[in-house]
Design a protein around this motif. Sequence first.
Motif, PDB file in Angstrom:
ATOM      1  N   THR A  30       0.807  -1.219   0.000  1.00 25.91           N
ATOM      2  CA  THR A  30       0.000   0.000   0.000  1.00 25.91           C
ATOM      3  C   THR A  30       0.836   1.264   0.000  1.00 25.91           C
ATOM      4  O   THR A  30       0.390   2.306  -0.506  1.00 25.91           O
ATOM      5  CB  THR A  30      -0.933   0.023   1.219  1.00 25.91           C
ATOM      6  N   TYR A  31       2.051   1.207   0.560  1.00 26.74           N
ATOM      7  CA  TYR A  31       2.903   2.394   0.650  1.00 26.74           C
ATOM      8  C   TYR A  31       3.863   2.507  -0.525  1.00 26.74           C
ATOM      9  O   TYR A  31       4.684   3.416  -0.568  1.00 26.74           O
ATOM     10  CB  TYR A  31       3.704   2.371   1.961  1.00 26.74           C
ATOM     11  N   CYS A  32       3.748   1.584  -1.493  1.00 23.43           N
ATOM     12  CA  CYS A  32       4.701   1.567  -2.607  1.00 23.43           C
ATOM     13  C   CYS A  32       4.027   1.696  -3.969  1.00 23.43           C
ATOM     14  O   CYS A  32       4.250   2.672  -4.675  1.00 23.43           O
ATOM     15  CB  CYS A  32       5.531   0.280  -2.546  1.00 23.43           C
ATOM     16  N   LEU A  33       3.204   0.711  -4.338  1.00 29.13           N
ATOM     17  CA  LEU A  33       2.597   0.697  -5.668  1.00 29.13           C
ATOM     18  C   LEU A  33       1.077   0.700  -5.585  1.00 29.13           C
ATOM     19  O   LEU A  33       0.500  -0.034  -4.774  1.00 29.13           O
ATOM     20  CB  LEU A  33       3.022  -0.559  -6.439  1.00 29.13           C
ATOM     21  N   PRO A  34       0.411   1.495  -6.426  1.00 27.06           N
ATOM     22  CA  PRO A  34      -1.048   1.403  -6.496  1.00 27.06           C
ATOM     23  C   PRO A  34      -1.477   0.013  -6.929  1.00 27.06           C
ATOM     24  O   PRO A  34      -0.787  -0.666  -7.695  1.00 27.06           O
ATOM     25  CB  PRO A  34      -1.418   2.450  -7.558  1.00 27.06           C
ATOM     26  N   LYS A  35      -2.621  -0.431  -6.444  1.00 25.71           N
ATOM     27  CA  LYS A  35      -3.095  -1.790  -6.709  1.00 25.71           C
ATOM     28  C   LYS A  35      -3.243  -2.082  -8.194  1.00 25.71           C
ATOM     29  O   LYS A  35      -2.980  -3.192  -8.658  1.00 25.71           O
ATOM     30  CB  LYS A  35      -4.433  -2.012  -5.993  1.00 25.71           C
ATOM     31  N   ASP A  36      -3.647  -1.080  -8.969  1.00 23.27           N
ATOM     32  CA  ASP A  36      -3.898  -1.299 -10.394  1.00 23.27           C
ATOM     33  C   ASP A  36      -2.747  -0.816 -11.279  1.00 23.27           C
ATOM     34  O   ASP A  36      -2.899  -0.668 -12.494  1.00 23.27           O
ATOM     35  CB  ASP A  36      -5.196  -0.608 -10.824  1.00 23.27           C
ATOM     36  N   PHE A  37      -1.569  -0.563 -10.710  1.00 21.22           N
ATOM     37  CA  PHE A  37      -0.442  -0.026 -11.474  1.00 21.22           C
ATOM     38  C   PHE A  37       0.040  -1.032 -12.512  1.00 21.22           C
ATOM     39  O   PHE A  37       0.289  -2.195 -12.212  1.00 21.22           O
ATOM     40  CB  PHE A  37       0.715   0.327 -10.531  1.00 21.22           C
ATOM     41  N   LYS A  38       0.168  -0.570 -13.760  1.00 22.41           N
ATOM     42  CA  LYS A  38       0.619  -1.450 -14.843  1.00 22.41           C
ATOM     43  C   LYS A  38       1.672  -0.781 -15.728  1.00 22.41           C
ATOM     44  O   LYS A  38       2.097  -1.353 -16.729  1.00 22.41           O
ATOM     45  CB  LYS A  38      -0.576  -1.867 -15.710  1.00 22.41           C
ATOM     46  N   ASP A  39       2.093   0.402 -15.366  1.00 22.47           N
ATOM     47  CA  ASP A  39       2.985   1.174 -16.225  1.00 22.47           C
ATOM     48  C   ASP A  39       4.452   0.800 -16.007  1.00 22.47           C
ATOM     49  O   ASP A  39       5.296   1.655 -15.736  1.00 22.47           O
ATOM     50  CB  ASP A  39       2.776   2.667 -15.985  1.00 22.47           C
ATOM     51  N   PHE A  40       4.740  -0.490 -16.152  1.00 21.55           N
ATOM     52  CA  PHE A  40       6.103  -0.966 -15.962  1.00 21.55           C
ATOM     53  C   PHE A  40       6.918  -0.790 -17.231  1.00 21.55           C
ATOM     54  O   PHE A  40       6.381  -0.691 -18.343  1.00 21.55           O
ATOM     55  CB  PHE A  40       6.101  -2.445 -15.564  1.00 21.55           C
ATOM     56  N   LEU A  41       8.226  -0.769 -17.049  1.00 24.30           N
ATOM     57  CA  LEU A  41       9.133  -0.711 -18.195  1.00 24.30           C
ATOM     58  C   LEU A  41       9.073  -2.005 -18.996  1.00 24.30           C
ATOM     59  O   LEU A  41       8.803  -3.068 -18.448  1.00 24.30           O
ATOM     60  CB  LEU A  41      10.578  -0.507 -17.707  1.00 24.30           C
ATOM     61  N   THR A 199       1.254   6.800  -3.451  1.00 25.33           N
ATOM     62  CA  THR A 199       1.071   5.816  -2.389  1.00 25.33           C
ATOM     63  C   THR A 199       1.838   6.202  -1.135  1.00 25.33           C
ATOM     64  O   THR A 199       1.308   6.160  -0.024  1.00 25.33           O
ATOM     65  CB  THR A 199       1.540   4.435  -2.875  1.00 25.33           C
ATOM     66  N   GLY A 200       3.095   6.591  -1.290  1.00 22.62           N
ATOM     67  CA  GLY A 200       3.884   6.992  -0.134  1.00 22.62           C
ATOM     68  C   GLY A 200       3.311   8.212   0.550  1.00 22.62           C
ATOM     69  O   GLY A 200       3.343   8.331   1.779  1.00 22.62           O
TER      70      GLY A 200
END
Length: 327
Positions: A30-41, A199-200
Motif C-alpha cells: 500500500t505504501y509503494c505501488l497502487p493496486k492497479d499499477f501497470k505502467d512498468f518498463l 502511495t507513499g
Amino acid sequence: MSTTILQDRFGRRIEYLRLSVTDRCDLRCTYCLPKDFKDFLEPDAWLTFDEVARVVAVFARLGVNKFRLTGGEPLTRRNLPGLAARLSALPGVKDLSLSTNATRLAKHAHDLKDAGIRRLNVSLDSLKPERFAGIVGRDCLDDVLAGLMAAKLEGFAPIKINMVVLKGTNDDEIDDIVAFCMEHGFVLRLIETMPLGSTGGKAEYLDLRPIRQRLQQRFGLLDGLVEGGGPARYLQTPDRRFSVGFITPISQHFCETCNRVRLSADGILYMCLGQNDSMNLRDVLRRGATDADLENVIREAIELKPLKHDFREQPTKIVRFMSQTGG
C-alpha cells in the motif's frame, strides 16, 4: 585497481550502490505501488547483465565496495543468481547483498548463497495472514515465511527484517515482530514511511522515536552496530543476541552520513530519494562510452547529490514510486 575515492561536494564518501534489476514486483504494498499499477518498463529498457556488471566494475574501481540488488522484486528477474555470481567475482566488490519480499526466496535461497550473496533484507510488515494480505495485496504470508526459513537454513547472516510501520494498521504488532526476530536470530529494522509517489504520500506515517524509547526501556537495549552500509541506527540487548534498527528519514533524517546512491533498472542514477536530479547511465553505455567516460559521468553525477532531502518541506515533490527508483 584505482585507489581513488568517490566523494561528493559535502565531503561524504560514496561507498554503497543500491542496484535495481527490475521495476516489476509480484506484490502491491500500500505504501509503494497502487493496486492497479501497470505502467512498468519493457524488459529491453532494463540494463542487461553485461551492462550491470560493467557499471558495478567502474563503481568498484572508484572505491564503492558495498552493492545491494533490489527491485521492484529482484527475484522476478530471470537468472538473478547468475548475475550475483558475476558481480561477487569482480575486484573490489567486498559486500553483495539482496533486498527481497521473499515470496520466491525458498526456491532461490541455495543458489543465491552459492553465488556470493551473504546478507538479506526481507520485507515483513505483519505476521497476521489477513492483515499481511491487506498490506501487500496478496495472500502469501506462508510463502514469505517459508523463504525466511530457507534462508536461515542456508546460513545467510545477518537476515534483516524490514517492517514499515503504518499508524493504525500494523503498529500494534511491533512486539510480536520483535519476539519473532528474537526467536529466529533475525535483525529487526523499523522504518518510517516516505512520501514517494501517490502511495507513499498517503501512507499512515508514524514517528518512531517514542517506539524506540519504549523498546529501549523494556529490553534494556544499548547502542549497537550491525553489519551493512545502510542508514539504520541500532540498539542491541546487552548479550547482543537481538538487534533492532530504526530508519527515520522524516523524524530524524540521516542525510549528513549518507554514503549511497541508487541505480534504477533502466540505468538512471539517483543521488537522493528526495530529489529529481539524475544521470542516465544507460544512454551513456549504449552510445559506446569507454570505462573512462563512464567514470567521468559518475563523478559528474555525484556532484548533484544534495546536502539533504526536503520530504518535510516538499512532501509532494517526488512523484515516482519507490519501485521505480530502486528499493
